[in-house]
Enzyme design. Structure first.
Site, PDB file in Angstrom:
ATOM      1  N   GLU A   3      -6.844   9.178   2.763  1.00 44.11           N
ATOM      2  CA  GLU A   3      -6.653  10.212   1.742  1.00 44.11           C
ATOM      3  C   GLU A   3      -7.812  10.306   0.756  1.00 44.11           C
ATOM      4  O   GLU A   3      -8.047  11.357   0.166  1.00 44.11           O
ATOM      5  CB  GLU A   3      -5.343   9.959   0.985  1.00 44.11           C
ATOM      6  CG  GLU A   3      -4.912  11.151   0.138  1.00 44.11           C
ATOM      7  CD  GLU A   3      -3.543  10.953  -0.495  1.00 44.11           C
ATOM      8  OE1 GLU A   3      -2.852   9.989  -0.131  1.00 44.11           O
ATOM      9  OE2 GLU A   3      -3.170  11.783  -1.343  1.00 44.11           O
ATOM     10  N   ASN A   9       0.359  14.960   9.637  1.00 49.02           N
ATOM     11  CA  ASN A   9      -1.084  14.867   9.884  1.00 49.02           C
ATOM     12  C   ASN A   9      -1.793  13.861   8.982  1.00 49.02           C
ATOM     13  O   ASN A   9      -2.952  13.527   9.242  1.00 49.02           O
ATOM     14  CB  ASN A   9      -1.742  16.237   9.728  1.00 49.02           C
ATOM     15  CG  ASN A   9      -1.671  17.065  11.011  1.00 49.02           C
ATOM     16  OD1 ASN A   9      -1.322  16.547  12.075  1.00 49.02           O
ATOM     17  ND2 ASN A   9      -1.995  18.349  10.922  1.00 49.02           N
ATOM     18  N   HIS A  38       4.762  18.359  -2.957  1.00 45.37           N
ATOM     19  CA  HIS A  38       5.818  18.228  -1.958  1.00 45.37           C
ATOM     20  C   HIS A  38       7.064  18.928  -2.477  1.00 45.37           C
ATOM     21  O   HIS A  38       7.441  18.737  -3.638  1.00 45.37           O
ATOM     22  CB  HIS A  38       6.110  16.749  -1.685  1.00 45.37           C
ATOM     23  CG  HIS A  38       6.856  16.524  -0.405  1.00 45.37           C
ATOM     24  ND1 HIS A  38       8.190  16.854  -0.265  1.00 45.37           N
ATOM     25  CD2 HIS A  38       6.467  16.018   0.790  1.00 45.37           C
ATOM     26  CE1 HIS A  38       8.581  16.549   0.963  1.00 45.37           C
ATOM     27  NE2 HIS A  38       7.558  16.047   1.636  1.00 45.37           N
ATOM     28  N   SER A  92       0.830  -1.203   0.000  1.00 41.35           N
ATOM     29  CA  SER A  92       0.000   0.000   0.000  1.00 41.35           C
ATOM     30  C   SER A  92       0.864   1.252   0.000  1.00 41.35           C
ATOM     31  O   SER A  92       1.939   1.281   0.596  1.00 41.35           O
ATOM     32  CB  SER A  92      -0.889  -0.003   1.256  1.00 41.35           C
ATOM     33  OG  SER A  92      -1.377   1.289   1.510  1.00 41.35           O
ATOM     34  N   ARG A 139      14.314  17.924   6.302  1.00 38.38           N
ATOM     35  CA  ARG A 139      14.361  19.336   6.704  1.00 38.38           C
ATOM     36  C   ARG A 139      14.108  19.466   8.207  1.00 38.38           C
ATOM     37  O   ARG A 139      14.629  20.363   8.867  1.00 38.38           O
ATOM     38  CB  ARG A 139      13.337  20.143   5.901  1.00 38.38           C
ATOM     39  CG  ARG A 139      13.806  20.412   4.469  1.00 38.38           C
ATOM     40  CD  ARG A 139      12.761  21.135   3.643  1.00 38.38           C
ATOM     41  NE  ARG A 139      11.665  20.239   3.291  1.00 38.38           N
ATOM     42  CZ  ARG A 139      10.386  20.516   3.450  1.00 38.38           C
ATOM     43  NH1 ARG A 139      10.016  21.678   3.939  1.00 38.38           N
ATOM     44  NH2 ARG A 139       9.459  19.644   3.110  1.00 38.38           N
TER      45      ARG A 139
END
Length: 543
Positions: A343, A358, A210, A22, A226
């Site tokens: 999603e 999140n 992104h 997945s 980052r």
């Protein structure tokens, strides 16, 4: 997570790919949760609402943030191997747009580790798995879901499953773009199928890019890079984020960092070929090996770069679908018997821009809630007959095939149309948007849809007929693209990931609204939807 909430013997899982393949396994950064004494649920919620550019529904955000610490501990008890501090606490790191280092992580393989753990729990619970069953349609009888139709790829035959309740957790629609971090199977199947069945979609125009994907392959380079202190540099070696987010720098939210990189490329300050560098060399080999081992390996294998010594070439690419099937906080859609989570759903916690950390959290919090709701609803609803809807599907299915069609030409046409669609979306409905470009995109999509309808399709040839899957996925992508482009053209403002060069400011007076879309014979019918405010009133979003 949803299936584990349902009593044994009353649930089964159908998956498009093998469960451990997945796309959730690609998630690297972590799960946000206010676990530390100095942090708070209120702080997590405030960061999420601000990050959403105030389009998130604040009651849904409160639900997610309030349940986050408990669900992290539940995953811990189920066996997730979180990274730990020296004192044995679950380690947490900073991700973009957060005021506190609150992302719980498992090195840079967070999604992979949680996916494997939940898969083991599904096996332990002896839940039946229908593997490589491709969802084709929902059976809807008397305005409620009565089951679903699948293409059983290994067997090469249609299957139907009657069910009182169906939960869709089918992922996003990233492959509507040519450049995407998403798995090849993220073709919006569940979103398009629920739309065709009559469910309401919401906010599909908000597509996240992104900032850091490998040039060429667009393999995701985690925001954790980052978060651990990575710098972005242009061709002159400048840390250019000072120009766009003076305080947050590289840890500004993704929409801002993506636009910053795209601006450097557009304005000629990037490297030849259109990319910038992610610089991690100052972190040192030991920290990189401990906290970013997967990033180091991906860089070595796919870019020939050791990030401990060399800078990494990166560019923005589509990454996440903020919009999806409209649900309440229990996963219920507008169609009785149909729930959605993850999603593919839009419970509206991300609004116009999702914060790193999140998405995985949303998946487990609202997956768990959807499973509990489904168990209750199934007891009340019982299974419905599905004879009429099955007959309608069968007529449509049989009408698509023409035995005179050449198999090779059939496959070539599908590939050609899909490439044309994804290039149109990338070029005209991308990081920067403008009315004339999006209007042209909408026209192109209409023409591609007409050509798709006229395609001849050779009948199924047996097991593992991927040509048939590709044909079906193209239809889903076209449906989704039409709603994305139409919603983006309609929204005459800039908010979060939706940035219009012809309307560069946010317009709360007109557009502090969700975009709802219903399917009609003439295309999507759009409608405004109220944004539920609460703890925070909209204000300027500065980092």
């Amino acid at each position: 997570m949803a299936a584990l909430q349902v009593p044994p013997g009353r649930v089964m899982i159908a998956t498009k790919v093998y469960p451990t393949q997945s796309h959730s396994g690609a998630a690297q950064g972590g799960f946000n949760a206010a676990m530390a004494e100095a942090d708070s649920v209120e702080g997590h919620a405030a960061d999420t609402i601000k990050g959403s550019d105030y389009l998130a529904d604040q009651d849904a955000v409160d639900t997610m943030c309030s349940e986050a610490p408990e669900v992290i501990l539940q995953l811990d008890r189920l066996g997730v191997m979180w990274s730990r501090t020296g004192a044995g606490r679950i380690a947490q790191r900073a991700l973009g747009g957060s005021s506190y280092a609150r992302a719980c992580y498992a090195a840079d393989m967070s999604g992979h580790v949680v996916l494997q753990t939940l898969y083991e729990q599904v096996l332990r619970a002896d839940i039946p798995l229908l593997v490589e069953w491709h969802l084709l349609a929902l059976l809807v009888e008397d305005e409620r879901v009565a089951g679903a139709v699948f293409w059983d790829l290994p067997a090469g035959r249609l299957r139907t499953v009657r069910a009182a309740v169906v939960i869709l957790a089918t992922g996003g629609y990233g492959r509507v773009y040519a450049k995407s971090t998403n798995g090849l199977g993220s073709t919006g199947d569940g979103v398009a199928i629920s739309y065709r069945a009559g469910a309401v979609l919401s906010d599909l125009e908000f597509v996240q890019f992104h900032p850091t994907t490998l040039v060429g392959t667009n393999i995701l380079i985690s925001e954790g890079a980052r978060g651990e202190g990575g710098y972005l540099r242009n061709a002159a070696g400048e840390r250019f984020m000072a120009r766009y987010a003076r305080d947050a720098m590289e840890l500004a939210p993704r929409d801002i960092v993506s636009r910053a990189i795209a601006s450097e490329i557009r304005d000629g300050r990037a490297f030849s070929g259109g990319y910038v560098h992610l610089d991690l060399t100052h972190l040192g080999s030991d920290i990189i090996e401990q906290r970013l081992p997967q990033v180091r390996k991906l860089a070595r294998v796919y870019a020939g770069v050791d990030i401990a010594h060399d800078q990494l070439p990166v560019e923005p690419a589509q990454h996440y679908s903020m919009g999806g099937i409209r649900t309440d906080v229990s996963g219920q859609t507008s169609l009785p018997g149909l729930l959605a989570a993850g999603e593919c759903a839009n419970v509206s916690v991300h609004g116009a821009n999702r914060l790193g950390g999140n998405s995985l959290l949303e998946t487990v919090v609202f997956g768990r809630r959807a499973g509990r709701r489904a168990a209750d609803a199934a007891s009340q609803l019982g299974r419905a007959e599905a004879k009429q809807s099955w007959a309608r599907f069968g007529d449509d299915w049989n009408s698509r095939f023409d035995p005179r069609t050449d198999l090779q030409r059939d496959a070539h046409n599908v590939v050609r149309l899909r490439r044309a669609l994804t290039e149109v979306m990338t070029r005209r409905v991308g990081v920067f948007r403008r009315a004339d470009e999006m209007s042209a995109a909408a026209g192109d999509i209409r023409m591609l849809r007409e050509e798709y309808r006229s395609l001849g399709v050779a009948p199924p040839t047996g097991p593992f007929d991927y040509r048939l899957i590709a044909h079906w996925e193209l239809g889903f992508l076209l449906d989704v693209a039409e709603v994305v482009a139409g919603g983006a053209l309609r929204r005459t403002e800039s908010r979060g990931a939706h940035f219009r060069t012809d309307h560069p400011r946010r317009d709360d007076r007109r557009w502090l609204q969700h975009t709802f879309a219903r399917r009609t014979p003439d295309g999507p019918q759009f409608q405004d939807g109220e944004v539920r405010l609460g703890r925070l009133a909209p204000e300027a979003r500065v980092y």
